[in-house]
Design a protein around this motif. Structure first.
Motif, PDB file in Angstrom:
ATOM      1  N   GLU A  10      -5.138 -13.905  21.231  1.00  0.00           N
ATOM      2  CA  GLU A  10      -4.751 -15.235  21.365  1.00  0.00           C
ATOM      3  C   GLU A  10      -5.833 -15.962  20.750  1.00  0.00           C
ATOM      4  N   GLU A  11      -6.881 -15.636  20.797  1.00  0.00           N
ATOM      5  CA  GLU A  11      -8.051 -16.417  20.208  1.00  0.00           C
ATOM      6  C   GLU A  11      -7.912 -16.936  18.683  1.00  0.00           C
ATOM      7  N   ALA A  12      -7.466 -15.712  18.173  1.00  0.00           N
ATOM      8  CA  ALA A  12      -7.255 -15.778  16.660  1.00  0.00           C
ATOM      9  C   ALA A  12      -6.204 -16.361  16.518  1.00  0.00           C
ATOM     10  N   ALA A  13      -5.166 -16.370  17.085  1.00  0.00           N
ATOM     11  CA  ALA A  13      -3.980 -17.161  16.906  1.00  0.00           C
ATOM     12  C   ALA A  13      -3.903 -18.826  17.080  1.00  0.00           C
ATOM     13  N   ALA A  14      -4.819 -19.052  17.982  1.00  0.00           N
ATOM     14  CA  ALA A  14      -5.218 -20.403  18.391  1.00  0.00           C
ATOM     15  C   ALA A  14      -6.023 -20.993  17.217  1.00  0.00           C
ATOM     16  N   ALA A  76       4.336 -13.484   8.907  1.00  0.00           N
ATOM     17  CA  ALA A  76       5.433 -12.354   9.653  1.00  0.00           C
ATOM     18  C   ALA A  76       4.862 -11.119   9.208  1.00  0.00           C
ATOM     19  N   SER A  77       5.128 -10.223  10.138  1.00  0.00           N
ATOM     20  CA  SER A  77       4.574  -8.519   9.950  1.00  0.00           C
ATOM     21  C   SER A  77       5.633  -7.846  10.361  1.00  0.00           C
ATOM     22  N   THR A  97      -3.241 -17.766   3.439  1.00  0.00           N
ATOM     23  CA  THR A  97      -4.229 -16.947   3.567  1.00  0.00           C
ATOM     24  C   THR A  97      -5.623 -17.081   4.048  1.00  0.00           C
ATOM     25  N   ALA A  98      -6.213 -18.423   3.723  1.00  0.00           N
ATOM     26  CA  ALA A  98      -7.337 -18.966   4.033  1.00  0.00           C
ATOM     27  C   ALA A  98      -7.351 -19.507   5.701  1.00  0.00           C
ATOM     28  N   ARG A  99      -6.307 -19.512   6.327  1.00  0.00           N
ATOM     29  CA  ARG A  99      -6.137 -20.046   7.828  1.00  0.00           C
ATOM     30  C   ARG A  99      -6.461 -18.791   8.709  1.00  0.00           C
ATOM     31  N   GLY A 100      -6.402 -17.747   8.296  1.00  0.00           N
ATOM     32  CA  GLY A 100      -6.549 -16.616   9.455  1.00  0.00           C
ATOM     33  C   GLY A 100      -5.270 -16.175   9.932  1.00  0.00           C
ATOM     34  N   ILE A 101      -4.377 -16.510   9.405  1.00  0.00           N
ATOM     35  CA  ILE A 101      -2.928 -16.163  10.160  1.00  0.00           C
ATOM     36  C   ILE A 101      -2.658 -14.710  10.100  1.00  0.00           C
ATOM     37  N   GLY A 102      -3.025 -14.093   8.834  1.00  0.00           N
ATOM     38  CA  GLY A 102      -3.046 -12.527   8.744  1.00  0.00           C
ATOM     39  C   GLY A 102      -3.761 -11.928   9.807  1.00  0.00           C
ATOM     40  N   TYR A 103      -4.975 -12.331   9.916  1.00  0.00           N
ATOM     41  CA  TYR A 103      -5.806 -11.805  10.815  1.00  0.00           C
ATOM     42  C   TYR A 103      -5.430 -11.658  12.376  1.00  0.00           C
ATOM     43  N   ALA A 104      -4.789 -12.887  12.616  1.00  0.00           N
ATOM     44  CA  ALA A 104      -4.165 -13.182  13.829  1.00  0.00           C
ATOM     45  C   ALA A 104      -3.175 -12.188  14.117  1.00  0.00           C
ATOM     46  N   LEU A 105      -2.194 -12.066  12.913  1.00  0.00           N
ATOM     47  CA  LEU A 105      -1.171 -11.070  13.031  1.00  0.00           C
ATOM     48  C   LEU A 105      -1.722  -9.666  13.293  1.00  0.00           C
ATOM     49  N   LYS A 106      -2.490  -9.225  12.614  1.00  0.00           N
ATOM     50  CA  LYS A 106      -3.009  -7.606  12.859  1.00  0.00           C
ATOM     51  C   LYS A 106      -3.591  -7.670  14.243  1.00  0.00           C
TER      52      LYS A 106
END
Length: 264
Positions: A10-14, A76-77, A97-106
Motif C-alpha cells: 500500500e505504501e509503495a502504491a501510494a 500490469a502483471s 519505469t521511474a515512478r516505482g510502479i513496477g516495484y509496487a506491483l511486485k
C-alpha cells in the motif's frame, strides 16, 4: 544480499501514485494487452500474453493485476500458479519505469501470494539488462537459480529483436529470511568478465568469489553496435552460464553492475 522489501504494498502504491487491484473484466484485459504492446512493440504473433489467456488465468484463480492512475492503466502483471507452492510471474510492465510502479506491483504480488499460502515467486529476466538485475537482486532481494539458454527462442519485439533469449530464473521468497546485505568489499574481488570500451573481456582469474560484469546499456548497444552486443551475450553465457551450470551461485550484484558469484 537482502532486498528492500519491508515497505508495504500500500505504501509503495501510494508513493507511485497508483491503485493496484486484480482484474476481471474483458475491457481490463484488453487494456493490459494494449499497455504491453506499447511497452514492447511485439510482432502481432509474439505478444507477451493474449487477452484469451488473461481471461483464463483470472477465471481459474491465477494472478492478473493492474496499476491505475485514476482510470488509466499504467502498469500490469500476469502470473500463473506453478509447482512447489509457487507463482510464476510471466510478465510485468509499467508505462513509466521511474515512478516505482513496477516495484509496487511486485509487492502487491507478494502480498497476494502470502494470502494464499504460496512460498515463492519466480520469473525470468535477461542477464544482460543491468537495471533489471539491480532491481531484482538488490531492490527486491530475489536471487537467480538457473541460467536458461535461448529460453523463449526468437523474440520479435523492439527490445529483444536480433538477440537470443538467454534468461536467468529469479526466485523471490515470499517470506524472506531476515538478513541484511553482505558488507564484504565485493568490488575488490577478481573480475572474471570486465568491460573495456563497451566490449567484454574475459580474464583468467580464479577464486572462491568472482565478479561477472554486464554492459552499461545492452538495449542501446543492440542498436548502435550489434556485434558488441552479441559479444556480450556470448561472454555472459560462457562465464555466468558456465559457472552456474557447474554449481556456482549468484549471491549479489555490485554497484558497478557485476554479478557476485560464489564458486564454492
Amino acid at each position: 544480499m537482502g532486498g528492500m522489501t519491508r515497505q508495504s504494498s500500500e505504501e509503495a502504491a501510494a508513493k507511485a501514485g497508483v491503485v493496484i487491484r486484480e482484474l476481471h473484466e474483458i475491457d481490463e484485459f484488453r487494456a493490459v494487452y494494449r499497455l504491453f504492446d506499447h511497452i514492447w512493440h511485439p510482432d502481432p504473433h509474439n505478444a507477451p500474453v493474449s487477452v484469451e489467456l488473461m481471461i483464463g488465468f483470472a477465471h481459474t484463480g491465477n494472478y492478473v493485476a493492474g496499476a491505475f492512475d485514476g482510470s488509466t492503466l499504467v502498469g500490469a502483471s500476469v502470473g500463473f500458479l506453478a509447482a512447489g507452492r509457487t507463482l510464476h510471474s510471466h510478465v510485468t510492465g509499467a508505462a513509466q519505469t521511474a515512478r516505482g510502479i513496477g516495484y509496487a506491483l511486485k509487492l502487491h504480488q507478494r502480498d497476494w501470494c502470502r494470502e494464499r499460502g504460496l512460498k515463492r515467486i519466480t520469473w525470468t529476466f535477461d542477464p544482460l539488462v543491468r537495471r533489471n538485475a539491480r532491481f531484482n537482486l538488490v531492490k527486491l532481494g530475489a536471487m537467480p537459480e538457473a541460467y536458461l539458454e535461448d529460453f523463449y527462442g526468437a523474440m520479435a519485439d523492439a527490445i529483444n529483436e536480433g538477440d537470443v533469449s538467454d534468461r536467468l530464473l529469479a526466485v523471490w521468497q515470499v517470506t524472506p529470511e531476515d538478513h541484511g546485505p553482505d558488507e564484504a568489499p565485493v568490488e575488490a574481488l577478481p573480475v572474471l568478465l570486465a568491460s573495456e570500451g563497451e566490449r567484454p573481456v574475459i580474464r583468467g582469474v580464479h577464486g572462491d568469489r568472482l565478479l561477472v560484469g554486464t554492459p552499461r546499456d545492452i538495449e542501446a548497444l543492440r542498436r548502435t553496435d550489434p556485434a558488441a552486443a552479441k559479444e556480450w551475450r556470448t561472454a555472459v553465457r560462457t562465464t555466468l552460464g558456465g559457472l552456474m551450470s557447474g554449481g556456482a551461485r549468484v549471491v549479489g550484484f555490485t554497484g558497478r553492475g557485476e554479478y557476485v558469484i560464489a564458486v564454492n
